[in-house]
Design an enzyme around this catalytic site. Structure first.
Site, PDB file in Angstrom:
ATOM      1  N   GLY A   1      97.973 -65.940  44.655  1.00 35.66           N
ATOM      2  CA  GLY A   1      97.247 -66.853  44.289  1.00 35.66           C
ATOM      3  C   GLY A   1      96.950 -67.216  42.732  1.00 35.66           C
ATOM      4  O   GLY A   1      97.529 -66.237  42.080  1.00 35.66           O
TER       5      GLY A   1
ATOM      6  N   GLY B   1      94.315 -64.485  41.544  1.00 37.24           N
ATOM      7  CA  GLY B   1      95.440 -62.444  42.341  1.00 37.24           C
ATOM      8  C   GLY B   1      95.997 -62.413  40.966  1.00 37.24           C
ATOM      9  O   GLY B   1      96.074 -61.416  40.315  1.00 37.24           O
TER      10      GLY B   1
ATOM     11  N   LYS C   1      86.381 -64.418  48.671  1.00 42.44           N
ATOM     12  CA  LYS C   1      85.628 -64.888  49.418  1.00 42.44           C
ATOM     13  C   LYS C   1      84.906 -65.763  50.046  1.00 42.44           C
ATOM     14  O   LYS C   1      85.502 -67.282  50.397  1.00 42.44           O
ATOM     15  CB  LYS C   1      84.786 -65.947  48.142  1.00 42.44           C
ATOM     16  CG  LYS C   1      85.074 -65.501  46.631  1.00 42.44           C
ATOM     17  CD  LYS C   1      84.563 -66.240  45.172  1.00 42.44           C
ATOM     18  CE  LYS C   1      84.632 -65.600  43.904  1.00 42.44           C
ATOM     19  NZ  LYS C   1      84.017 -66.517  42.714  1.00 42.44           N
TER      20      LYS C   1
ATOM     21  N   SER D   1      83.818 -68.090  38.150  1.00 46.89           N
ATOM     22  CA  SER D   1      84.750 -67.684  37.229  1.00 46.89           C
ATOM     23  C   SER D   1      86.275 -68.371  38.111  1.00 46.89           C
ATOM     24  O   SER D   1      86.772 -68.225  39.303  1.00 46.89           O
ATOM     25  CB  SER D   1      85.302 -66.104  37.426  1.00 46.89           C
ATOM     26  OG  SER D   1      85.512 -65.232  38.957  1.00 46.89           O
TER      27      SER D   1
ATOM     28  N   ALA E   1      90.227 -69.292  37.795  1.00 46.75           N
ATOM     29  CA  ALA E   1      91.632 -68.854  37.145  1.00 46.75           C
ATOM     30  C   ALA E   1      92.356 -69.728  35.698  1.00 46.75           C
ATOM     31  O   ALA E   1      92.363 -69.235  34.957  1.00 46.75           O
ATOM     32  CB  ALA E   1      92.437 -68.609  38.526  1.00 46.75           C
TER      33      ALA E   1
ATOM     34  N   LYS F   1      78.401 -69.883  48.337  1.00 44.95           N
ATOM     35  CA  LYS F   1      78.351 -71.134  47.435  1.00 44.95           C
ATOM     36  C   LYS F   1      79.750 -72.164  47.500  1.00 44.95           C
ATOM     37  O   LYS F   1      79.690 -73.172  47.000  1.00 44.95           O
ATOM     38  CB  LYS F   1      78.675 -70.650  46.051  1.00 44.95           C
ATOM     39  CG  LYS F   1      79.952 -69.347  46.312  1.00 44.95           C
ATOM     40  CD  LYS F   1      81.117 -70.287  45.273  1.00 44.95           C
ATOM     41  CE  LYS F   1      82.783 -68.783  45.305  1.00 44.95           C
ATOM     42  NZ  LYS F   1      83.600 -69.907  44.936  1.00 44.95           N
TER      43      LYS F   1
ATOM     44  N   THR G   1      81.163 -73.286  40.690  1.00 38.07           N
ATOM     45  CA  THR G   1      81.965 -74.085  42.068  1.00 38.07           C
ATOM     46  C   THR G   1      81.927 -75.422  42.092  1.00 38.07           C
ATOM     47  O   THR G   1      82.270 -76.074  42.671  1.00 38.07           O
ATOM     48  CB  THR G   1      81.832 -73.229  42.543  1.00 38.07           C
ATOM     49  OG1 THR G   1      82.176 -72.171  42.326  1.00 38.07           O
ATOM     50  CG2 THR G   1      83.026 -73.308  44.286  1.00 38.07           C
TER      51      THR G   1
ATOM     52  N   SER H   1      87.657 -76.657  40.775  1.00 38.42           N
ATOM     53  CA  SER H   1      86.889 -75.789  42.273  1.00 38.42           C
ATOM     54  C   SER H   1      87.744 -76.314  43.272  1.00 38.42           C
ATOM     55  O   SER H   1      87.640 -77.779  43.867  1.00 38.42           O
ATOM     56  CB  SER H   1      85.556 -75.500  42.534  1.00 38.42           C
ATOM     57  OG  SER H   1      84.862 -75.713  43.973  1.00 38.42           O
TER      58      SER H   1
ATOM     59  N   VAL I   1      94.057 -72.610  50.020  1.00 42.27           N
ATOM     60  CA  VAL I   1      93.651 -72.851  51.156  1.00 42.27           C
ATOM     61  C   VAL I   1      92.081 -73.063  50.929  1.00 42.27           C
ATOM     62  O   VAL I   1      91.525 -73.156  49.647  1.00 42.27           O
ATOM     63  CB  VAL I   1      93.192 -71.383  52.068  1.00 42.27           C
ATOM     64  CG1 VAL I   1      92.300 -70.576  52.815  1.00 42.27           C
ATOM     65  CG2 VAL I   1      94.309 -70.375  52.532  1.00 42.27           C
TER      66      VAL I   1
ATOM     67  N   GLU J   1      88.141 -72.336  51.196  1.00 37.21           N
ATOM     68  CA  GLU J   1      87.519 -70.870  51.980  1.00 37.21           C
ATOM     69  C   GLU J   1      86.568 -71.550  52.270  1.00 37.21           C
ATOM     70  O   GLU J   1      85.682 -71.365  54.227  1.00 37.21           O
ATOM     71  CB  GLU J   1      87.276 -70.141  51.246  1.00 37.21           C
ATOM     72  CG  GLU J   1      88.501 -69.195  51.034  1.00 37.21           C
ATOM     73  CD  GLU J   1      88.361 -67.489  51.716  1.00 37.21           C
ATOM     74  OE1 GLU J   1      88.076 -68.425  53.156  1.00 37.21           O
ATOM     75  OE2 GLU J   1      90.115 -67.031  51.437  1.00 37.21           O
TER      76      GLU J   1
END
Length: 337
Positions: free
Chosen positions: A11, A14, A110, A143, A145, A196, A253, A259, A284, A286
């Site tokens: 993703g 990753g 996460k 962080s 991406a 978070k 976030t 985000s 996804v 989360e």
């Protein structure tokens, strides 16, 4: 010193971490369950569904076959959705048992597992026995991406009960734009990383409803207090929640359209149903599953988490968002600390 590193999960996060590790001089294999994504990464060096307008290193090789990706890897980095960690870890265990390898494990996922309420490091420890791994380290912090792809300055945390393992991860990732600090508080870092996302859903919803910065700051601050309370009930270090994995990750976030949890909350605030939001996102979210797990954990452990409860009611009980906000604001007055 160069290493062979297998990154599991292609993703946005990753794939960008895999590219960073490649830039740092390591031999990196990137695994995805999607053969079409693997083909795109290997032929065009792009990953357009997740990161637009970015070209990956030509020496970064993607694999659809897990065993091939793991061959000779001395370190394995898990960056799959929390709901997939147990399944993927089980597959990794089978390969490691066959090859007798004992790599270092890192995860950058996460979330909290539904029903078991396990943290990701706990899942990895259960699924991959000690004889098939040398250590487990958590990589977390503020962080996006998209920012790392642009080589924006980024600071995160590597947490492990084994300080040498945390330093190993620190050395793997550090470069001129990506700085890593070590931490021994695995519990605090993982709880902060997961929860978070709940706060980001809330701040996104406030934005969608048209509320200003005062409201968002209030929610992030009081949300952090809830995260800290739940973490403390498990023995987490309170300082962790004031650090990169805590307040740092909540800021990044809870304030950015990068985000997906913030974007999901924003859509909810604009009147879309949860089903519509999940369908539109294509990735996804989360925070949706984590809200349920955190709500149930708080009830089980007797921890006061009114913001989490309000977001749970919106997501799972159909409560109108403005009513949830009104009920929070009209709670009985109390001391801040």
């Amino acid at each position: 010193m160069s290493e062979k590193i297998a990154v599991l999960g292609a993703g946005s996060w990753g794939s960008i971490l895999a590219n960073l590790l490649d830039e740092n001089g390591n031999q990196v294999s990137l695994w995805s369950y999607n053969p079409k994504q693997v083909e795109e990464l290997n032929t065009k060096h792009t990953n357009t569904h997740y990161i637009k307008d970015f070209t990956y290193s030509e020496t970064l090789i993607a694999y659809a076959d897990l065993k091939e990706a793991l061959t000779d890897a001395t370190t394995i980095l898990f960056v799959v959705p929390t709901k997939a960690v147990r399944s993927v870890a089980g597959q990794v265990k089978a390969v490691l048992a066959e090859t007798h390898a004992k790599p270092a494990l890192i995860h950058a996922s996460k979330g909290i597992e539904q029903d078991t309420y396990k943290r990701v490091s706990e899942i990895l420890a259960e699924e991959i026995p000690a004889e098939n791994r040398s250590s487990i380290t958590v990589l977390s912090g503020p962080s996006h991406a998209e920012d790392v792809a642009k080589r924006d300055i980024t600071l995160i945390t590597a947490a492990s009960t084994d300080l040498d393992a945390a330093k190993h991860v620190q050395n793997l990732f550090m470069n001129h734009y990506f700085r890593v600090y070590t931490n021994s508080d695995v519990i605090g870092v993982e709880i902060a990383a997961a929860l978070k996302n709940i706060i980001a859903l809330g701040t996104g919803a406030l934005h969608g409803l048209g509320y200003g910065d005062n409201a968002k700051a209030a929610l992030m601050t009081r949300g952090l207090a809830e995260v800290s309370r739940l973490g403390g009930s498990f023995g987490a270090n309170p300082q962790t929640f004031m650090g990169l994995a805590g307040v740092g990750d909540i800021i990044v976030t809870g304030t950015s359209s990068n985000s997906r949890n913030w974007r999901a909350g924003d859509q909810l605030g604009k009147g879309k149903s949860l089903d519509e939001v999940i369908k539109n996102m294509g990735m996804v979210i989360e925070g949706v599953a984590t809200t349920k797990a955190a709500y149930e954990l708080a009830k089980q452990r007797g921890v006061d988490m009114p913001i989490t409860e309000a977001i749970y009611q919106v997501l799972y009980e159909g409560k109108e968002i403005r009513q949830a906000i009104s009920d929070l604001m009209q709670r009985e007055g109390r001391s801040e600390f």
